[in-house]
Design a protein around this motif. Sequence first.
Motif, short mmCIF file in Angstrom:
data_model
loop_
_atom_site.label_atom_id
_atom_site.label_comp_id
_atom_site.label_asym_id
_atom_site.label_seq_id
_atom_site.Cartn_x
_atom_site.Cartn_y
_atom_site.Cartn_z
N ASP A 1 5.77 50.16 35.32
CA ASP A 1 5.94 50.68 36.53
C ASP A 1 6.41 49.60 37.67
O ASP A 1 6.51 49.56 39.00
CB ASP A 1 4.93 51.64 37.43
CG ASP A 1 5.67 53.44 36.36
OD1 ASP A 1 6.13 53.45 35.67
OD2 ASP A 1 4.04 53.68 36.21
N CYS A 2 6.51 48.60 37.36
CA CYS A 2 5.96 47.14 37.57
C CYS A 2 7.63 46.64 38.23
O CYS A 2 8.38 46.72 37.37
CB CYS A 2 5.75 45.94 37.34
SG CYS A 2 5.43 44.94 38.13
N PRO A 3 8.21 46.50 39.58
CA PRO A 3 9.24 46.47 39.71
C PRO A 3 9.80 44.45 39.40
O PRO A 3 10.73 43.82 39.84
CB PRO A 3 8.85 46.24 41.20
CG PRO A 3 7.90 45.37 41.73
CD PRO A 3 6.93 46.57 40.27
N GLY B 1 8.04 44.92 34.10
CA GLY B 1 8.57 46.16 33.60
C GLY B 1 9.64 46.26 33.22
O GLY B 1 10.83 46.17 32.95
N PRO C 1 13.10 40.26 39.56
CA PRO C 1 13.34 41.74 39.29
C PRO C 1 13.51 42.38 37.79
O PRO C 1 14.13 41.86 36.78
CB PRO C 1 14.64 41.82 40.14
CG PRO C 1 14.62 40.76 41.01
CD PRO C 1 14.70 39.62 40.14
N ALA C 2 12.51 43.37 37.69
CA ALA C 2 12.57 43.81 36.27
C ALA C 2 14.67 44.13 35.82
O ALA C 2 14.85 43.54 34.36
CB ALA C 2 12.59 44.93 36.31
N ASN C 3 15.05 44.29 36.46
CA ASN C 3 16.57 44.78 35.80
C ASN C 3 17.22 43.69 35.47
O ASN C 3 18.25 43.74 34.79
CB ASN C 3 17.32 45.22 37.01
CG ASN C 3 17.80 44.69 38.24
OD1 ASN C 3 17.47 43.72 38.57
ND2 ASN C 3 18.22 45.74 39.15
#
Length: 440
Positions: free
Chosen positions: A37-39, A210, A108-110
Amino acid sequence: MPTSHLTHPTQPPRTGYRIERFTLDNGLRVVLAPEPDCPVTGVAVVYGVGIRAEPQGRTGFAHLFEHLMFQGSANLEKFAHFRHVQGAGGTFNGSTHLDYTRYIQTVPANALERVLFLEADRMRAPRITPETLRNQVDVVKEEIRVNVLNRPYGGFPWLRLPPVMFDTFPNAHDGYGSFTDLDAAGVEDAEEFFDRYYACGNAVLCVAGGFSVEQARKLVERQFGDVPARPAPSAPVLAEPDLVEARHHSYVDAAAPTPAVAAAWRVPDPVADLTGYLPYVVLSEVLTDGASSRLVSRLVLEERLATGVSGYVGFMGDPFDVLDPTALLLQANLPAGGSAERVLGVIGEETERLAAEGPSAEELSRVQARMTALLLREGDTMIDRATRLAVLELQRGEPALLNELPALLASVTAEQVGAAAATLRPHRRASVEVVAGRDR
């Protein structure tokens, strides 16, 4: 978010970070610490080459290579690494330590795959040209001028104490490097250094934040799986005997406004004897942590022999990222005309008192609470967690130790701290004194 809890008021805290480990066919060790759930995601690549691995004639190469790794790689031109990380909204850095060099990014995770591609590309081959090499040699030389040669207390004590305490080249040489060695570096020398030390078998990749383990594993295998396999080089021989008589060195610092002194004592092996090592980590804080600590209270507040005092284990200040031999360091800045000899005398008196009486329950609990809180807080940031896990894997093969460190520190007893203090004898001490030169 990480599970950190006290199951009972008398039990020390433990973290419950999920940790997965695997090794690619090319020898790269991988540690994953998912927080789905971490961004954000932290990516750390740690190579087992630091200041103490530099061969003779190549002083400063570990630090120089940290710079070269940001100058482009097999498929990326100079500055492309910066643009891709910052373009994703992330941050990056690199740093050279005694026993490793690290490269870190928070994104960012993405953007995880983007960073993995960047790191894998420079693990295959950094772009080393005569132009970039000469440019970065000049950059490193300027850092030496700014941070050491022309700065008050430059290199004190982390560069100044090792050659007093140690005799072997790996432990004693100037890790920033000599201008002679840096100027003599050629492209072939840099390429040989890369081939030898920047091998998959000498590296750890850690990803924290994340992602799912399945997703991250596929991405890691896709980006790093075809990096050519090369084994880790032979580790440098660091062992040398403890001191049997005190060593002291003084030097004039032309930029220093007031004198200073630092002292160091060898401590147990932090990897092979963690149980024997941890009391020294606690001892350094008992002596110097805050206004009520033994040395701050006496040297600064009561007798006014010092204007500031600090203590730590490991020459670069982190007790959990060093190999043996290392040391407990105490340092003090003195007022004009202050006496280094008197300060060292007070340190001896206070360590003798601690050896005889041990710390009080109050001071021990205060120090341990602060130290465990700091470890827990550091683990909250993905990049700090990734870095710590990578170093623990590199040096110990035990990244899950991160979950236990707070409890291990909290379990150190007053008797153990007192026994550690009893070993800080004058005949085992190496010390270095800064003689203020600004008004000379």
